[in-house]
Design an enzyme around this catalytic site. Structure first.
Site, PDB file in Angstrom:
ATOM      1  N   ASP A   7      64.071 -58.331 -36.170  1.00  0.00           N
ATOM      2  CA  ASP A   7      63.973 -59.644 -36.578  1.00  0.00           C
ATOM      3  C   ASP A   7      65.468 -60.239 -36.533  1.00  0.00           C
ATOM      4  O   ASP A   7      66.385 -59.463 -36.406  1.00  0.00           O
ATOM      5  CB  ASP A   7      63.269 -59.528 -37.866  1.00  0.00           C
ATOM      6  CG  ASP A   7      63.058 -61.079 -38.273  1.00  0.00           C
ATOM      7  OD1 ASP A   7      62.203 -61.862 -37.959  1.00  0.00           O
ATOM      8  OD2 ASP A   7      64.040 -61.755 -38.959  1.00  0.00           O
ATOM      9  N   GLU A  29      67.928 -63.712 -37.218  1.00  0.00           N
ATOM     10  CA  GLU A  29      68.177 -65.027 -37.833  1.00  0.00           C
ATOM     11  C   GLU A  29      69.166 -65.790 -36.802  1.00  0.00           C
ATOM     12  O   GLU A  29      70.161 -64.804 -36.394  1.00  0.00           O
ATOM     13  CB  GLU A  29      68.650 -64.971 -39.326  1.00  0.00           C
ATOM     14  CG  GLU A  29      68.009 -64.268 -40.241  1.00  0.00           C
ATOM     15  CD  GLU A  29      66.470 -64.808 -40.032  1.00  0.00           C
ATOM     16  OE1 GLU A  29      66.141 -66.041 -40.095  1.00  0.00           O
ATOM     17  OE2 GLU A  29      65.439 -64.127 -40.681  1.00  0.00           O
ATOM     18  N   HIS A  33      63.092 -64.598 -44.945  1.00  0.00           N
ATOM     19  CA  HIS A  33      63.890 -65.302 -43.837  1.00  0.00           C
ATOM     20  C   HIS A  33      65.222 -64.380 -43.695  1.00  0.00           C
ATOM     21  O   HIS A  33      66.267 -65.123 -43.460  1.00  0.00           O
ATOM     22  CB  HIS A  33      64.074 -66.863 -44.226  1.00  0.00           C
ATOM     23  CG  HIS A  33      62.978 -67.537 -43.881  1.00  0.00           C
ATOM     24  ND1 HIS A  33      62.334 -67.625 -42.670  1.00  0.00           N
ATOM     25  CD2 HIS A  33      61.878 -68.333 -44.715  1.00  0.00           C
ATOM     26  CE1 HIS A  33      61.265 -68.437 -42.471  1.00  0.00           C
ATOM     27  NE2 HIS A  33      61.104 -68.600 -44.007  1.00  0.00           N
TER      28      HIS A  33
END
Length: 597
Positions: free
Chosen positions: A30, A32, A171
């Site tokens: 993942d 950001e 997040h």
């Protein structure tokens, strides 16, 4: 840095084709970033978890210096500030380390196209080859494996809630990667009994576009990249399907990529000859317009919301000895709407039992008393919270009940439905607690579920009524680009919508929106939702309660009644988790914890 300094292992697609997924090493990754474009934005954090056979082999996590300021809206979303990445390594140092960590693995990501695009572009800018020719996307898996009713949204947070994963997405890259691991495993569990065991099995199981679908991609070519409503039309110009999108061109284009595995959608696309659209200011306006179009056209391929006025209402009658009835039309003393008649009747039965209202249907227009004899002493009868007893009136007694005896019961039920008092809920909770203390756990579980359904019905109606009773609300929500979305809500209806881009003064736009908004007259009927469609009010209420929403102005106070069932929402959530099999203990552990008003 030269190409030779990065040793990528060449991964052959065929290497994984027939290998059991259980024996395959996968790296769930993942990212950001500073924004949504892999061409102009940069990575700020990478998190990854290496797994094989259901076990975690290792984790990789680091902040990345993007070489620029991080936009405020991204800081608000992720919590990653420019100062946090100031001393972090640049992507030129991080990417080789990640490649070494992921060597010989299949990449897995939630919305893999987004993550792999950033990694590919970073490698290209460094003149490095990209060896990961295989990847799996948990978004595509969820859309194929889960039904729309089970998962209306396939966002990571929504799937985490559905599967009740141990690590919740935040997040932040590593937390989101860990949550994706759990979601990935739960999705694989769903298809293990469908012959999906290898990587190739899974790839073949996931949807693919047919040549006929690809041939119709031109239907989406003229659509704008804007929020709105789209309408698929058939050969007779009939409306086949209506939907909403935050990006019309991208969403409609997905129908021609095979990403929607529903058989009826494949059939609908095959029939479609053109796609009409209506551009909207934001998602709420699109949702309300969709409801209107569904009611007007009743498209054959839409299964939900084609009748926004449908639903069942529980109403306290105006008879001499009032009782609760279930019907289609609300009055001032109603709650609803509830999806099914049986569910509405069950909630009405619980409230009747709590208040001691009669459930018999005898004509008492001129009677001066009510009398239904009980089947024994009250303390020996079955607890009405456990199961419905159609043969027993809830106002049964050993002597006739006069109007003064009875009307206090009707007033207690009315106060509960209006949110003026929650004493009846407290009494029901005490009954449930007693069942648990007697170790009657099966009965307690049934009682818990009936009480939770009653709380949810009361709470929902009272929340919606609070919105529908206000003459005008002006509400603002931030968009994803630093601007604002605005709505004018009048008596529970969306009267106007507007958008202010970043850097544009919002208040002139608000005043123009209010001046051009639709006029909504005070309701002629006295239903709890002021005559507004329940689905529209529900959309508005959800939109208003999203994070970051601000109340610009209101003609009346926006508040829930002091005895609202909302203060029992914790109990309802615990009961729902218990009913879905979550680890919340025995029925005795879900007696309910009130949330203070």
């Amino acid at each position: 840095m030269t190409t030779g300094q990065l040793s990528f292992a060449d991964i052959d697609h065929d290497e994984f084709a027939d290998r059991s997924l259980f024996d395959t090493t996968l790296v769930v990754v993942d990212l950001e970033t500073t924004g949504g474009s892999s061409d102009t934005d940069a990575i700020t954090e990478i998190g990854a978890v290496k797994i094989r056979g259901g076990e975690v082999l290792g984790e990789f996590a680091t902040l990345v210096d993007p070489g620029r300021e991080i936009p405020p809206q991204i800081v608000a979303l992720t919590g990653i500030t420019t100062a946090m990445t100031y001393d972090a390594p640049p992507i030129e140092e991080v990417l080789p380390a990640f490649a070494e960590f992921a060597r010989g693995s299949i990449l897995v990501a939630h919305n893999a196209r987004f993550d792999t695009a950033f990694l590919r572009k970073a490698a290209a800018r460094m003149n490095l080859p990209w060896p990961f020719t295989t990847s799996l996307c948990t978004v595509a898996m969820a859309r194929r494996i889960l039904t729309r009713d089970e998962a209306p949204s396939v966002k990571l947070s929504a799937l985490a809630d559905i599967f009740n994963v141990s690590v919740r997405p935040t997040h932040r890259a590593l937390d989101d990667a860990r949550a994706t691991v759990d979601v990935f495993h739960r999705l694989l569990e769903r298809v293990g009994n469908r012959g999906v065991h290898t990587y190739q099995d899974l790839v073949d199981y996931l949807p693919k576009a047919t040549p006929a679908m690809r041939a119709k991609r031109g239907l989406a070519a003229g659509l704008p990249h804007a929020p709105g409503v789209y309408l698929f039309r058939g050969p007779g110009d009939e409306v086949l399907y209506v939907g909403t999108a935050v990006d019309l061109r991208r969403r409609v284009g997905q129908y021609f990529s095979g990403s929607d595995s529903r058989a009826r959608m494949t059939e609908m696309v095959a029939l479609a000859t053109r796609v009409d659209h209506v551009v909207c200011a934001h998602g709420l306006e699109a949702g309300v317009r969709e409801l209107t179009l569904l009611a007007a056209h009743k498209p054959a391929y839409n299964r939900r919301s084609r009748n926004p006025h449908r639903g069942w209402w529980i109403t306290l009658t105006k008879e001499r000895f009032p009782r609760l009835t279930v019907g289609r039309t609300p009055s001032a003393d109603s709650i609803g709407p509830i999806a099914g008649r049986a569910s509405a009747a069950d909630v009405a039965d619980v409230i009747s039992a709590a208040a001691g209202l009669r459930t018999c249907t005898q004509n008492l227009k001129r009677a001066d008393h009510h009398f239904c004899p009980g089947d024994g002493p009250a303390d020996t009868r079955p607890d009405p919270l456990v199961a419905h007893r159609p043969d027993l009136c809830h106002a049964a007694s050993d002597r006739p009940q006069t109007l003064p005896d009875y009307l206090c019961r009707a007033e207690a039920a009315r106060a509960l439905m209006a949110g003026e008092s929650a004493e009846l809920l407290a009494d029901l909770q005490r009954r449930l607690t007693r069942l648990s203390e007697l170790r009657r756990f099966e009965s307690a579980a049934r009682a818990r579920d009936r009480l939770a359904a009653t709380i949810e019905a009361l709470s929902r109606c009272q929340r919606l009524a609070a919105v529908a009773g206000i003459a005008e609300l002006v509400v603002a929500r931030p968009d994803d680009a630093g601007g604002w979305n605005f709505s004018v809500i009048r008596y529970g209806r969306l009267a106007g919508a507007a958008h202010a881009a970043r850097g544009v003064s919002p208040m002139p736009i608000v005043e123009t929106m209010r001046a051009s908004a639709s006029t909504v007259l005070p309701p002629a009927d006295d239903g709890p939702l002021s005559g507004a469609p329940a689905e529209e009010v529900a959309l508005i209420e959800r939109w208003m309660n999203e994070t970051g929403t601000r109340l610009v102005s209101s003609t009346d106070p926006l508040s829930s009644p002091i005895g609202s069932a909302q203060q029992w929402s914790h109990f309802a959530r615990s009961a729902r988790l218990a009913r879905e099999g979550a680890d919340v203990g025995s029925p005795a552990d879900v007696r309910g914890t009130k949330v203070k008003p």
